[in-house]
Design a protein around this motif. Structure first.
Motif, PDB file in Angstrom:
ATOM      1  N   THR A 183      28.192  78.991 -27.979  1.00 28.63           N
ATOM      2  CA  THR A 183      28.162  79.582 -29.320  1.00 28.63           C
ATOM      3  C   THR A 183      29.176  80.723 -29.356  1.00 28.63           C
ATOM      4  N   GLU A 184      29.428  81.219 -30.563  1.00 32.58           N
ATOM      5  CA  GLU A 184      30.443  82.259 -30.715  1.00 32.58           C
ATOM      6  C   GLU A 184      29.809  83.640 -30.846  1.00 32.58           C
ATOM      7  N   ASN A 185      30.240  84.541 -29.985  1.00 33.12           N
ATOM      8  CA  ASN A 185      29.778  85.926 -30.075  1.00 33.12           C
ATOM      9  C   ASN A 185      30.406  86.611 -31.289  1.00 33.12           C
ATOM     10  N   PRO A 186      29.817  87.743 -31.740  1.00 34.40           N
ATOM     11  CA  PRO A 186      30.386  88.458 -32.894  1.00 34.40           C
ATOM     12  C   PRO A 186      31.867  88.817 -32.701  1.00 34.40           C
ATOM     13  N   ASP A 187      32.289  89.050 -31.452  1.00 37.37           N
ATOM     14  CA  ASP A 187      33.705  89.411 -31.220  1.00 37.37           C
ATOM     15  C   ASP A 187      34.617  88.177 -31.084  1.00 37.37           C
ATOM     16  N   GLY A 188      34.056  86.985 -31.299  1.00 37.29           N
ATOM     17  CA  GLY A 188      34.862  85.772 -31.252  1.00 37.29           C
ATOM     18  C   GLY A 188      34.924  85.113 -29.887  1.00 37.29           C
ATOM     19  N   SER A 189      34.425  85.768 -28.860  1.00 37.75           N
ATOM     20  CA  SER A 189      34.417  85.172 -27.517  1.00 37.75           C
ATOM     21  C   SER A 189      33.283  84.144 -27.432  1.00 37.75           C
ATOM     22  N   PRO A 190      33.405  83.168 -26.506  1.00 39.62           N
ATOM     23  CA  PRO A 190      32.348  82.166 -26.402  1.00 39.62           C
ATOM     24  C   PRO A 190      31.223  82.609 -25.463  1.00 39.62           C
ATOM     25  N   HIS A 191      30.020  82.136 -25.756  1.00 32.17           N
ATOM     26  CA  HIS A 191      28.868  82.351 -24.868  1.00 32.17           C
ATOM     27  C   HIS A 191      28.264  80.986 -24.547  1.00 32.17           C
ATOM     28  N   SER A 192      27.884  80.771 -23.285  1.00 32.08           N
ATOM     29  CA  SER A 192      27.330  79.467 -22.894  1.00 32.08           C
ATOM     30  C   SER A 192      26.015  79.612 -22.160  1.00 32.08           C
ATOM     31  N   ALA A 193      25.127  78.649 -22.386  1.00 35.29           N
ATOM     32  CA  ALA A 193      23.838  78.627 -21.684  1.00 35.29           C
ATOM     33  C   ALA A 193      23.367  77.187 -21.539  1.00 35.29           C
TER      34      ALA A 193
END
Lengths: 203, 203
Positions: free
Chosen positions: B19-29
């Motif tokens: 998913t996309e973090n507020p700063d535009g970087s990706p987060h994965s789980a």
């Protein structure tokens, strides 16, 4: 080629191995095959199996690679019917129709270890039949683990009831997992089939 | 298309969702995703997760399909570093570089269930990146099951020590299995890593 299909060095994969009976018909059984460099090995092949007899006599084995859990279920508890096989390619042994790839291999040698042998095989051919983007499913593997344990439960009930109990506990754990996360066809049906078979064996 | 890649109806698959973090970087789980007809669902998405926050805010998720156990290990215990991602395709979220396929999906709705939600997703795109003949490995799945249990052990140690004990027992069973049948890289190393982490948590 082995690297390309994901069969990395040292990896043990669960396959269905087909060998040729004396009358020319195929025989199949689920067997773990490990890669050791450019050779393959079967660590424990019991001498009282048809696979052992056929392999020693003909020196040849066809290793089916597949992710179809129903075929593993069928092959674990009974002889696969003719309709589970395709026509044969270069050799006399036909591959399973649901196999994604198969490896043709020849017996190099085996080490005698009392009631089983360790087998070393050389690869004579690899044929890829179906490709997909591979991923993990807990459901399929819960069934696979249960199938592997299930073949050992009746044996351990005679020689080591405590170990038989541990294996049964694992199988019941997988049945709960499957009924919770994948009650759809064919997973739940197969898990219940496994548990019922073991219940019948006990009586 | 879902049938073609082996994602059958009703099947739960283990994926890594980005998913996309507020700063535009990706987060994965790592997240289990189930198919229900032409929709996908996540049965339990906990509200205290970054994935939940990002999904609700952006309405968008990228579901990575892969069979690389090392990536699952990394994603379970820490944020994936940027080099684990490829460049992005049509959307802003880049897929994982070791993904075999990915599904782009949008949030349709979610049902509130106290501390978690059940999520329904519609598919907006599927991209296949790598195909292989798929097969079963006990080693990879022993590690995968251990990773899933490992995330729950610290929680259950606080609220249900008996359940934590059962999960630890399963993890130790898988460590024994791996050290016996696939002591090669990376399986044994990852299993020892999991057990050591849980030991550290306990102290």
């Amino acid at each position: 080629m082995l690297d390309k299909i994901g069969f990395e060095n040292g990896l043990l994969i669960e396959t269905i191995c087909s060998t040729e009976n004396p009358d020319g018909s195929p025989h199949s059984a689920p067997i773990g095959v490990k890669r050791a460099g450019m050779l393959l090995s079967i660590d424990k092949l019991f001498k009282d199996t048809i696979t052992f007899e056929n392999l020693v006599r003909s020196g040849y084995i066809l290793i089916n690679l597949l992710d179809d859990i129903e075929t593993f279920y069928l092959a674990t508890f009974s002889d696969l019917p003719r309709e589970e096989y395709d026509k044969s390619y270069s050799t006399r042994i036909p591959p399973l129709r649901r196999s994604n790839a198969f490896i043709e291999a020849e017996l190099v040698n085996f080490r005698d270890r009392d009631n089983f042998v360790s087998v070393e095989l050389s690869i004579s051919g690899i044929l890829i039949r179906k490709m997909k983007p591979c991923f993990f499913t807990r459901c399929k593997h819960a069934v696979l683990e249960s199938l592997i344990h299930a073949t050992r439960v009746p044996v351990f009930r005679r020689i080591d009831p405590k170990e038989a109990g541990s294996l049964m506990k694992l199988i019941l754990h997988y049945r709960d997992l499957v009924s919770r996360i994948c009650p759809e066809e064919p997973y739940n049906r197969i898990m219940n089939g496994i548990v019922n078979r073991l219940r019948d064996t006990q009586i």
